[in-house]
Design an enzyme around this catalytic site. Structure first.
Site, PDB file in Angstrom:
ATOM      1  N   ASP A  13       0.815  -1.223   0.000  1.00  0.00           N
ATOM      2  CA  ASP A  13       0.000   0.000   0.000  1.00  0.00           C
ATOM      3  C   ASP A  13       0.848   1.272   0.000  1.00  0.00           C
ATOM      4  OD1 ASP A  13      -2.118  -1.827   0.313  1.00  0.00           O
ATOM      5  OD2 ASP A  13      -2.023  -1.654   2.489  1.00  0.00           O
ATOM      6  N   GLU A 183     -10.973   1.221  -4.234  1.00  0.00           N
ATOM      7  CA  GLU A 183     -10.527   1.684  -2.917  1.00  0.00           C
ATOM      8  C   GLU A 183      -9.231   2.449  -3.104  1.00  0.00           C
ATOM      9  OE1 GLU A 183      -9.433  -1.857  -0.577  1.00  0.00           O
ATOM     10  OE2 GLU A 183      -9.385  -2.950  -2.470  1.00  0.00           O
TER      11      GLU A 183
END
Length: 500
Positions: A13, A183
């Protein structure tokens, strides 16, 4: 040429910026402490760890969070002389609910100290901050919808943040929706367009990055018909799971994205990623239609970019920024016995609360980890040794403990979602004992002293095995348990993790 990843091992991430003449990357840490890894580079090629943003217990309490819960998807930015980090702490993952909170911390220097967290909202994970040209700030995050019959990934929310008041103001607005799993949103502005960079398709082998854009901050947003990045359509790709990225622009106007990806190996029944999701770098360009494209063409990640070796430099044993513990700091004593680490036993390796464990990320599947342990357990509840650890449902523990009939013994304990296997216990002489784990792809050979040997594999220490939503990666280090009195201590020295 260097070969990606720029941050090998469990570094998922990534969020990246250029500020104050250098580049910074922040990555997720989940249940591990300290929270939010930070790396810096002067040239996008050589990266050095500069510590973690959440390194004080009062900033981050992860006791009891589930495996792969905790700190998700930080987003870093720089504005008005401050560094800003927003992140999620996830406390419930099972079922339809996501119990979580989004927070903000700030710092003048990314090396710290970072502020105590400011609570923002709890409506969904993957927050990011957009600093608008008019001086206003906006928080974006996923709109999680737990209701029966609804699509859980309910779009992207936008809400203004007032830093003078340290709170969100107004009402959240739903600015983007999709039938796909979207997302990890990052918002930026270019040539009169507002762009959303979105993580698409879940974080597994279908992962990708897609852009959407609008002339208006609040939408409506049109979606790029082509993905910017994905390896979902190439089972032989060098980099799998490519997605969840952020755009950075160099001082001379070149554009790159950092993104996560994985380098799996073929296991018993499919691909396995014991190293977890790592951080990669791609150069991108703008096309004539105003969309970003990979500079090398297509949408599949390219495995190399010009530069120099980016592997982390060696750190002092047990004391460098690469060393991590579970769900909170561990009482590591480095002074009572010079040159040795002393740990006092806590709960089992299955605990979600208090473990006495220090590990570092496995960054290669061709390496050897070794350590010398000095431990004299007197009860079967006292254990110490070398651990190769993914989470509470996946680990190999080369342990020294006590047997009532044989005295001090060494053996291998393996845990997978299918259960626990003890591979056999053998007596060992008193005194310091050298333990090692030799990793060769998915095979690992453990040794204790000169004569004892056990073989195992890393198949269950990967994202793809066991319960869904496994997000971390394999680590290797030392641990101590005292399941009866919490008094037993063990000493460790000469830890080495070397590539072969």
């Amino acid at each position: 040429m260097i070969i990606d990843p720029i941050l090998p091992g469990f570094h998922p991430d990534p969020s990246a910026i250029r500020a104050d003449g250098r580049y910074l990357v922040a990555t997720s840490t989940f249940e591990w402490f300290p929270g939010i890894n930070l790396h810096a580079s002067a040239d996008l090629r050589t990266w050095q760890p500069i510590g973690a943003a959440l390194n004080r217990p009062e900033q981050l309490n992860l006791r009891g969070v589930p495996d792969s819960g905790g700190v998700w998807a930080p987003a870093i930015s720089h504005h008005d002389g401050l560094y800003w980090l927003v992140f999620t702490v996830v406390r419930t993952m099972s079922g339809t609910y996501k119990d979580l909170d989004n927070y903000l911390v700030t710092a003048v220097d990314p090396a710290g100290p970072w502020s105590d967290p400011i609570p923002l909202n709890a409506s969904g994970f993957d927050p990011s901050l957009f600093h608008a040209a008019d001086g206003r700030r906006y928080l974006l995050n996923l709109n999680w919808d737990h209701r029966a019959g609804r699509f859980s990934f309910g779009g992207i929310l936008l809400q203004e943040y007032d830093h003078d008041r340290r709170e969100l103001v107004g009402e959240p607005e739903l600015i983007f929706t999709s039938d796909e799993l979207m997302e990890g949103s990052h918002l930026f502005e270019r040539d009169g367009w507002f762009y959303l960079m979105l993580a698409e398709g879940g974080t597994g082998f279908h992962h990708g990055i897609r852009l959407a854009r609008s002339r208006n901050l609040r939408g409506p947003y049109e979606t790029d018909p082509r993905p910017l990045l994905t390896s979902r359509d190439d089972p032989r790709a060098a980099i799998h799971k490519a997605g969840h990225g952020q755009l950075i622009t160099t001082a001379d106007g070149e554009h790159h994205i950092v993104h996560l990806g994985a380098r799996p190996e073929m296991g018993k029944t499919g691909l396995r990623s014991p190293l977890g999701r790592e951080t990669f770098l791609q150069r991108v360009v703008w096309d004539d239609d105003g969309w970003l494209r990979l500079a090398g063409g297509g949408h599949r990640p390219h495995p190399g970019t010009p530069g120099v070796d980016t592997r982390p430099r060696p750190e002092p044993a047990f004391a460098g920024p690469e060393w991590i513990s579970l769900r909170g700091p561990v009482a590591a004593d480095l002074t009572s016995r010079p040159g040795w680490l002393r740990l006092r036993g806590q709960e089992s390796l299955d605990s979600l609360f208090h473990q006495s464990l220090l590990t570092r990320r496995l960054t290669s599947l061709h390496c050897t980890a070794a350590v010398t342990v000095d431990a004299d357990p007197r009860r079967f509840t006292e254990t110490a040794g070398l651990v190769v650890y993914y989470n509470t449902t996946g680990y190999h523990y080369l342990a020294v403990t006590h047997d009532e009939s044989r005295g001090r013994v060494a053996g291998l304990i393996s845990k997978s979602p299918a259960g626990v296997i003890e591979h056999g216990w053998h007596p060992v002489e008193p005194g310091p004992l050298r333990l090692s784990a030799e990793v060769d792809r998915l095979r690992v050979v453990f040794r204790a002293g000169a004569d004892l040997r056990w073989a195992a594999d890393l198949d269950a220490l990967s994202d793809e095995i066991g319960p869904p939503l496994r997000f971390t990666g394999t680590t290797v280090g030392v641990c101590v348990q005292d399941l009866a009195r919490r008094r037993f201590e063990a000493d460790f020295t000469e830890f080495a993790l070397t590539d072969r």
